[in-house]
Structures are given as structure tokens and as C-alpha cells.
Scaffold this motif. Structure first.
Motif, PDB file in Angstrom:
ATOM      1  N   PHE A   1      -4.269   0.849  -2.034  1.00  0.00           N
ATOM      2  CA  PHE A   1      -3.794  -0.447  -2.509  1.00  0.00           C
ATOM      3  C   PHE A   1      -2.907  -0.279  -3.749  1.00  0.00           C
ATOM      4  O   PHE A   1      -3.245   0.458  -4.681  1.00  0.00           O
ATOM      5  CB  PHE A   1      -4.998  -1.323  -2.851  1.00  0.00           C
ATOM      6  CG  PHE A   1      -4.653  -2.609  -3.549  1.00  0.00           C
ATOM      7  CD1 PHE A   1      -4.811  -2.731  -4.912  1.00  0.00           C
ATOM      8  CD2 PHE A   1      -4.176  -3.692  -2.835  1.00  0.00           C
ATOM      9  CE1 PHE A   1      -4.507  -3.917  -5.565  1.00  0.00           C
ATOM     10  CE2 PHE A   1      -3.870  -4.885  -3.465  1.00  0.00           C
ATOM     11  CZ  PHE A   1      -4.043  -4.993  -4.841  1.00  0.00           C
TER      12      PHE A   1
ATOM     13  N   LEU B   1       3.704   0.937   2.620  1.00  0.00           N
ATOM     14  CA  LEU B   1       3.358  -0.013   3.676  1.00  0.00           C
ATOM     15  C   LEU B   1       3.196  -1.410   3.103  1.00  0.00           C
ATOM     16  O   LEU B   1       2.574  -1.595   2.061  1.00  0.00           O
ATOM     17  CB  LEU B   1       2.038   0.393   4.346  1.00  0.00           C
ATOM     18  CG  LEU B   1       2.069   1.671   5.177  1.00  0.00           C
ATOM     19  CD1 LEU B   1       0.662   2.226   5.352  1.00  0.00           C
ATOM     20  CD2 LEU B   1       2.689   1.405   6.530  1.00  0.00           C
TER      21      LEU B   1
ATOM     22  N   LYS C   1      -8.315  -7.861  -0.464  1.00  0.00           N
ATOM     23  CA  LYS C   1      -7.905  -6.457  -0.550  1.00  0.00           C
ATOM     24  C   LYS C   1      -8.804  -5.616   0.347  1.00  0.00           C
ATOM     25  O   LYS C   1     -10.017  -5.787   0.364  1.00  0.00           O
ATOM     26  CB  LYS C   1      -8.029  -6.000  -2.002  1.00  0.00           C
ATOM     27  CG  LYS C   1      -7.545  -4.588  -2.245  1.00  0.00           C
ATOM     28  CD  LYS C   1      -7.486  -4.294  -3.736  1.00  0.00           C
ATOM     29  CE  LYS C   1      -8.835  -4.072  -4.319  1.00  0.00           C
ATOM     30  NZ  LYS C   1      -8.766  -3.709  -5.764  1.00  0.00           N
TER      31      LYS C   1
ATOM     32  N   PHE D   1      -9.393   1.493   2.434  1.00  0.00           N
ATOM     33  CA  PHE D   1      -9.299   2.343   3.618  1.00  0.00           C
ATOM     34  C   PHE D   1      -9.977   3.684   3.373  1.00  0.00           C
ATOM     35  O   PHE D   1      -9.864   4.265   2.291  1.00  0.00           O
ATOM     36  CB  PHE D   1      -7.830   2.605   3.971  1.00  0.00           C
ATOM     37  CG  PHE D   1      -7.132   1.416   4.550  1.00  0.00           C
ATOM     38  CD1 PHE D   1      -6.732   0.366   3.737  1.00  0.00           C
ATOM     39  CD2 PHE D   1      -6.879   1.337   5.904  1.00  0.00           C
ATOM     40  CE1 PHE D   1      -6.083  -0.748   4.263  1.00  0.00           C
ATOM     41  CE2 PHE D   1      -6.228   0.235   6.448  1.00  0.00           C
ATOM     42  CZ  PHE D   1      -5.843  -0.805   5.628  1.00  0.00           C
ATOM     43  N   GLY D   2     -10.671   4.160   4.396  1.00  0.00           N
ATOM     44  CA  GLY D   2     -11.135   5.530   4.382  1.00  0.00           C
ATOM     45  C   GLY D   2      -9.991   6.494   4.637  1.00  0.00           C
ATOM     46  O   GLY D   2      -8.853   6.082   4.928  1.00  0.00           O
ATOM     47  N   GLN D   3     -10.306   7.763   4.543  1.00  0.00           N
ATOM     48  CA  GLN D   3      -9.296   8.807   4.736  1.00  0.00           C
ATOM     49  C   GLN D   3      -8.817   8.877   6.185  1.00  0.00           C
ATOM     50  O   GLN D   3      -7.701   9.307   6.446  1.00  0.00           O
ATOM     51  CB  GLN D   3      -9.905  10.141   4.323  1.00  0.00           C
ATOM     52  CG  GLN D   3      -9.020  11.356   4.487  1.00  0.00           C
ATOM     53  CD  GLN D   3      -9.738  12.630   4.116  1.00  0.00           C
ATOM     54  OE1 GLN D   3     -10.917  12.621   3.765  1.00  0.00           O
ATOM     55  NE2 GLN D   3      -9.046  13.750   4.184  1.00  0.00           N
ATOM     56  N   GLY D   4      -9.675   8.415   7.095  1.00  0.00           N
ATOM     57  CA  GLY D   4      -9.339   8.475   8.511  1.00  0.00           C
ATOM     58  C   GLY D   4      -9.996   9.662   9.189  1.00  0.00           C
ATOM     59  O   GLY D   4     -10.226  10.705   8.567  1.00  0.00           O
TER      60      GLY D   4
ATOM     61  N   GLN E   1      -4.190  11.088   3.991  1.00  0.00           N
ATOM     62  CA  GLN E   1      -5.017  10.106   3.280  1.00  0.00           C
ATOM     63  C   GLN E   1      -4.866   8.734   3.922  1.00  0.00           C
ATOM     64  O   GLN E   1      -3.882   8.457   4.605  1.00  0.00           O
ATOM     65  CB  GLN E   1      -4.601  10.017   1.811  1.00  0.00           C
ATOM     66  CG  GLN E   1      -4.724  11.329   1.059  1.00  0.00           C
ATOM     67  CD  GLN E   1      -6.134  11.843   1.007  1.00  0.00           C
ATOM     68  OE1 GLN E   1      -7.089  11.094   0.766  1.00  0.00           O
ATOM     69  NE2 GLN E   1      -6.309  13.132   1.267  1.00  0.00           N
ATOM     70  N   GLY E   2      -5.847   7.859   3.660  1.00  0.00           N
ATOM     71  CA  GLY E   2      -5.698   6.481   4.088  1.00  0.00           C
ATOM     72  C   GLY E   2      -4.793   5.729   3.128  1.00  0.00           C
ATOM     73  O   GLY E   2      -4.508   6.198   2.021  1.00  0.00           O
ATOM     74  N   PRO E   3      -4.324   4.559   3.528  1.00  0.00           N
ATOM     75  CA  PRO E   3      -3.503   3.753   2.626  1.00  0.00           C
ATOM     76  C   PRO E   3      -4.271   3.396   1.352  1.00  0.00           C
ATOM     77  O   PRO E   3      -5.461   3.093   1.392  1.00  0.00           O
ATOM     78  CB  PRO E   3      -3.205   2.505   3.461  1.00  0.00           C
ATOM     79  CG  PRO E   3      -3.348   2.942   4.876  1.00  0.00           C
ATOM     80  CD  PRO E   3      -4.448   3.955   4.865  1.00  0.00           C
TER      81      PRO E   3
ATOM     82  N   LEU F   1      -9.181   4.723  11.169  1.00  0.00           N
ATOM     83  CA  LEU F   1      -9.424   4.402   9.767  1.00  0.00           C
ATOM     84  C   LEU F   1     -10.551   3.380   9.654  1.00  0.00           C
ATOM     85  O   LEU F   1     -10.495   2.320  10.274  1.00  0.00           O
ATOM     86  CB  LEU F   1      -8.157   3.820   9.130  1.00  0.00           C
ATOM     87  CG  LEU F   1      -6.953   4.746   9.054  1.00  0.00           C
ATOM     88  CD1 LEU F   1      -5.670   3.946   8.893  1.00  0.00           C
ATOM     89  CD2 LEU F   1      -7.103   5.725   7.899  1.00  0.00           C
TER      90      LEU F   1
ATOM     91  N   GLN G   1       0.717   5.396   1.237  1.00  0.00           N
ATOM     92  CA  GLN G   1      -0.051   6.371   2.010  1.00  0.00           C
ATOM     93  C   GLN G   1       0.605   7.732   1.934  1.00  0.00           C
ATOM     94  O   GLN G   1       1.790   7.875   2.254  1.00  0.00           O
ATOM     95  CB  GLN G   1      -0.181   5.932   3.470  1.00  0.00           C
ATOM     96  CG  GLN G   1      -1.115   6.825   4.288  1.00  0.00           C
ATOM     97  CD  GLN G   1      -1.332   6.315   5.690  1.00  0.00           C
ATOM     98  OE1 GLN G   1      -0.525   5.589   6.238  1.00  0.00           O
ATOM     99  NE2 GLN G   1      -2.461   6.692   6.295  1.00  0.00           N
TER     100      GLN G   1
ATOM    101  N   TYR H   1       0.852  -1.187   0.000  1.00  0.00           N
ATOM    102  CA  TYR H   1       0.000   0.000   0.000  1.00  0.00           C
ATOM    103  C   TYR H   1       0.889   1.238   0.000  1.00  0.00           C
ATOM    104  O   TYR H   1       2.041   1.188   0.430  1.00  0.00           O
ATOM    105  CB  TYR H   1      -0.896   0.045   1.249  1.00  0.00           C
ATOM    106  CG  TYR H   1      -2.133  -0.821   1.168  1.00  0.00           C
ATOM    107  CD1 TYR H   1      -2.033  -2.203   1.263  1.00  0.00           C
ATOM    108  CD2 TYR H   1      -3.391  -0.259   0.991  1.00  0.00           C
ATOM    109  CE1 TYR H   1      -3.169  -3.002   1.181  1.00  0.00           C
ATOM    110  CE2 TYR H   1      -4.539  -1.058   0.917  1.00  0.00           C
ATOM    111  CZ  TYR H   1      -4.413  -2.420   1.009  1.00  0.00           C
ATOM    112  OH  TYR H   1      -5.537  -3.206   0.924  1.00  0.00           O
TER     113      TYR H   1
END
Lengths: 114, 111
Positions: free
Chosen positions: A45, A91, B98, B101-104, A41-43, B87, A37, A35
Motif C-alpha cells: 500500500f 498498481l 485498505k 497482501f501476502g507475498q503470494g 513480493q505482494g503489492p 495472493l 509491487q 500500490y
């Protein structure tokens, strides 16, 4: 140490150089994920392996990116001709997906392209 | 539209407060749901899985509403050490494992 290991922890490189990162997953995990990041932002894929087979690659993974997992154990992610936009945390995660568990992430490799 | 949407916050709350985070997801075929916690400049760590029946782990309660494609996390009696980014995570459809993920959502607990 039975966790996911990534090396190096930090990498600063000049634009245009090639870099390679390594990930050692938890030994009994058959799936390995990469991943990326960026800040805030979130990770996102990038790609994943089941044993040594690379089964999916994201559209984020341009031709400059390549990943391998030659013996179904450790994996490498190489970025050729790095660009400033490649600066991010990379990651690695592993899972034994058939157990329905979430991932275990490594500590990541923070790449800065200057 | 993002596949997993969260309010990024930040949520600033006093110690002892109860705080709730929400998240929506777009893929109705998703089968697995999680909350991860991420401390500043560290890797994400699994906080808890989320089930339709709801689940609780100490001060943390997670709920899933499949009909509304909505996930929540409730933190009771907030501690300073709860300060982190949370997250929301949803599995992709199919058998890839897979995770999306959200932005958090950033939580800052103040003394």
C-alpha cells in the motif's frame, strides 16, 4: 472500457528524472488506491483517496512521491528525482467500498530506473 | 513479522491434483478476506472472497478460521491454466478499505 486504466504501461527513466503516472478508475468507484509491487513480493500500500481527499499515506511514500486526485476522478502519482530502488510495478485500484467488494486493479505501470 | 504470511512455494503439482494453500494474518480486527490470482507480469485479479462459513466456486474452496487467524484455499482437479501466483489478502482494520497482501504462493501445474 469500464475497467481501471493506467498510463503508461511501461516507463524507463534515468536516475534523477521525474516521472508521472496516471490512473483512471471505474467511474462509479469513490475510492482509489495506489500500490507498489516489487519482484517476488505482494503489492504494498502507498496511498488512497476517497473522492478527491487523500486520506492515508504509507511510510513507504517518501517526500519524493506525491499523489493527487483533483476532481475525484482520475489520479496521478509523481515520483521526483527517481532512484534505482523506485523500480517496480505501480498498481492503481478502485473500489466502491461501501459495497464491501474487493478491488479492481489496473494493468499497472512498470517503472525501470536506469 | 509480516501482517499476512504465506509460503511462497513454488508448489509443483501434476494436472488433476488437489493442492491447498494456507495463510495466516496478524490483525484480529480484520473484517474482509480475499484470494487474488496474479499471472506473470499481470495485475492481481480477485479470485474469491472468503467467509467464515466457507465458500466454494467450482473447483475452488476457501475457508476462514477467525480464532486461529488462518485462511486456506483448496484447488481440486488442477488444470494447467491454474498456474499462477495466489495472493492471500486481508483488510486493514478501520474503514479505510485498505487491503494487506501476502507475498503470494506460486503454483505450477505440470502435464
Amino acid at each position: 472500457d469500464t475497467g481501471v486504466s493506467q498510463d503508461p504501461r511501461h516507463k524507463i527513466t534515468k536516475r534523477g528524472q521525474n516521472v508521472t503516472f496516471r490512473c483512471d478508475p471505474i467511474s462509479e468507484h469513490n475510492r482509489l488506491y495506489w500500490y507498489r509491487q516489487t519482484l517476488g513480493q505482494g503489492p504494498e500500500f502507498l496511498t488512497y483517496f476517497q473522492n478527491e481527499a487523500q486520506l492515508e499515506k504509507s511510510r513507504l511514500l517518501s517526500d519524493r512521491f506525491s499523489a493527487e486526485r483533483p476532481k475525484g476522478s482520475f489520479s496521478t502519482l509523481e515520483i521526483q528525482r527517481t532512484e534505482q530502488g523506485d523500480s517496480a510495478m505501480y498498481l492503481c485500484a478502485s473500489s466502491a467500498f461501501d459495497r464491501g467488494e474487493g478491488y479492481t486493479f489496473g494493468s499497472g505501470t512498470r517503472l525501470t530506473v536506469v | 513479522r509480516k501482517e499476512v504470511e504465506q509460503d511462497p512455494g513454488p508448489f509443483n503439482v501434476p494436472e488433476g491434483a488437489t493442492v491447498a494453500f494456507n495463510c495466516t494474518y496478524s490483525n484480529s480486527a480484520s473484517q474482509s478476506f480475499f484470494w487474488y490470482r496474479q499471472d506473470c507480469r499481470k495485475e492481481p485479479k480477485l479470485l474469491m472472497s472468503v467467509y467464515s462459513s466457507g465458500n466454494e466456486d467450482g473447483r475452488f474452496t476457501a475457508q476462514l478460521n477467525r480464532a486461529s487467524q488462518y485462511i486456506s484455499l483448496l484447488i481440486r482437479d488442477s488444470k494447467l491454466s491454474d498456474s499462477a501466483t495466489y495472493l492471500c489478502v486481508v483488510s486493514s482494520s478501520g474503514n479505510t478499505g485498505k487491503l494487506i497482501f501476502g507475498q503470494g504462493t506460486t503454483l505450477q501445474v505440470k502435464p
